[in-house]
Design an enzyme around this catalytic site. Structure first.
Site, mmCIF file in Angstrom:
data_model
loop_
_atom_site.group_PDB
_atom_site.id
_atom_site.type_symbol
_atom_site.label_atom_id
_atom_site.label_comp_id
_atom_site.label_asym_id
_atom_site.label_seq_id
_atom_site.Cartn_x
_atom_site.Cartn_y
_atom_site.Cartn_z
ATOM 1 N N CYS A 103 40.496 36.617 54.317
ATOM 2 C CA CYS A 103 40.537 36.712 52.845
ATOM 3 C C CYS A 103 39.079 36.638 52.426
ATOM 4 C CB CYS A 103 41.322 35.544 52.260
ATOM 5 S SG CYS A 103 41.126 35.363 50.464
ATOM 6 N N HIS A 120 37.664 35.576 49.921
ATOM 7 C CA HIS A 120 37.227 34.321 49.289
ATOM 8 C C HIS A 120 36.721 33.312 50.329
ATOM 9 C CE1 HIS A 120 39.364 35.692 45.673
ATOM 10 N NE2 HIS A 120 38.838 34.674 45.017
ATOM 11 N N ASP A 180 38.066 43.188 43.767
ATOM 12 C CA ASP A 180 38.852 42.072 44.320
ATOM 13 C C ASP A 180 39.677 41.474 43.179
ATOM 14 O OD1 ASP A 180 39.808 40.112 46.154
ATOM 15 O OD2 ASP A 180 38.247 38.706 45.570
ATOM 16 N N SER A 181 40.616 40.605 43.543
ATOM 17 C CA SER A 181 41.364 39.894 42.503
ATOM 18 C C SER A 181 40.437 38.977 41.708
ATOM 19 C CB SER A 181 42.475 39.060 43.163
ATOM 20 O OG SER A 181 41.905 38.222 44.153
ATOM 21 N N CYS A 185 39.190 43.131 49.367
ATOM 22 C CA CYS A 185 40.333 42.217 49.266
ATOM 23 C C CYS A 185 41.316 42.588 50.366
ATOM 24 C CB CYS A 185 40.988 42.388 47.895
ATOM 25 S SG CYS A 185 42.498 41.418 47.670
ATOM 26 N N GLU A 237 36.991 29.949 44.002
ATOM 27 C CA GLU A 237 36.735 30.308 42.592
ATOM 28 C C GLU A 237 35.988 29.169 41.908
ATOM 29 O OE1 GLU A 237 37.729 33.110 40.626
ATOM 30 O OE2 GLU A 237 38.313 34.130 42.465
HETATM 31 N N1 DGL Z 1 40.235 37.843 48.096
HETATM 32 C C1 DGL Z 1 41.556 38.277 48.358
HETATM 33 C C2 DGL Z 1 41.740 38.661 49.824
HETATM 34 O O1 DGL Z 1 40.804 39.056 50.490
HETATM 35 C C3 DGL Z 1 42.763 37.530 47.877
HETATM 36 C C4 DGL Z 1 42.696 36.414 46.943
HETATM 37 C C5 DGL Z 1 43.961 36.242 46.131
HETATM 38 O O2 DGL Z 1 44.970 35.693 46.642
HETATM 39 O O3 DGL Z 1 43.932 36.702 44.991
HETATM 40 O O4 DGL Z 1 42.823 38.599 50.337
#
Ligand code: DGL
Length: 258
Positions: free
Chosen positions: A184, A186, A9-10, A73, A151
């Site tokens: 997402c 996150h 993931d990012s 992600c 985060e």
């Molecule tokens: N966790 C990522 C997703 O599922 C993206 C988060 C980011 O914008 O870096 O889209």
């Protein structure tokens, strides 16, 4: 050579998939890799992102010796899955917004999609909606500030409810919306806050169990290693160490991207 399952993931969002992976594949070694040097992905241009995702995933597959890559992600998967599959020699499991299960659950036929700005506007997302939710109204909301809040949460700083309410407010305008896709990875980390921000009970749907199931299916024919859960990061720091150790990963080693 048996290798671990590599989760990419990012940032820390992919950790929301880890409990489901551990429960479906107990004892299998996991390596978590994140490109936190370039966080967030969701507001970056597509052409740059594709090149970056290919470079980071390739470096992480080599560094970890992984047998399978889970792209945890949505922003990366809805853009670069085909390119990743063409570039890498290991199987790749993607993560896309859970539009199909959400449409199956919604009684009112009005669902919300809460994702990054990149994911809410991708052609891939349009196709998912056409294929699986053609009879639903879909309210798309870009929730990029929630990435930063997630985060911070895993670094030990709980978000203010008002901040989550400000981002999610457009979802609650129409009273018939009954289901929200957390598109997402996150966002499931903030599910308690998102539920509390809603003015009425709402079904929140994410992709983690579907990803774990798909990984389990793909893994049947693969040699997987067992043992310690490691991590890699493009910018290891103390906040990330805190997040990763909460999910029982060892401290990140630097991931060098060519
Ligand atoms: N966790 C990522 C997703 O599922 C993206 C988060 C980011 O914008 O870096 O889209």
């Amino acid at each position: 050579m048996p290798g671990p399952i590599l989760i990419f993931d990012s940032g820390v969002g992919g950790l929301s998939v880890v409990p489901s992976l551990r429960s479906r594949l107990p004892g299998v070694a996991l390596t978590y890799a994140c490109d936190n040097a370039m966080l967030p992905y969701g507001t970056r241009p597509s052409a740059w992102l594709v090149e970056r995702i290919l470079a980071v995933c390739e470096a992480a597959v080599i560094a970890s010796g992984a047998s399978v890559l889970v792209v945890a992600c949505n922003t990366a998967s809805t853009l670069a899955l085909d390119a990743l599959r063409a570039r890498l020699s290991v199987p790749v499991v993607g993560t896309v917004p859970a539009i199909k299960p959400a449409a199956a659950l919604s009684r009112s036929r009005h669902i919300g999609l809460l994702a990054t700005s990149a994911t809410v506007s991708r052609p891939y997302t349009d196709r998912l909606i056409e294929a699986f939710a053609a009879d639903c109204r879909v309210t798309r909301v870009a929730g990029d500030p929630l990435v930063t809040l997630a985060e911070r949460l895993l670094a030990g700083e709980a978000p203010e409810l008002a901040a989550v309410q400000a981002v999610t407010a457009p979802l609650w305008v129409a009273e018939d919306l009954d289901t929200v896709v957390l598109g997402c990875t996150h966002f499931p980390l903030l599910d308690q806050w998102i539920a509390a921000a809603a003015p009425r009970p709402i079904q929140l749907v994410d992709s983690s169990d579907a990803i774990a199931r798909r990984t389990q299916d793909i893994s049947r024919g693969l040699a997987l290693s067992h043992g310690r859960d490691l991590s890699l990061a493009t910018a290891p720091d103390a906040r990330l160490v805190r997040a990763l150790t909460r999910f029982a990963f060892e401290e990140p080693r630097p991931l060098v991207v060519g």
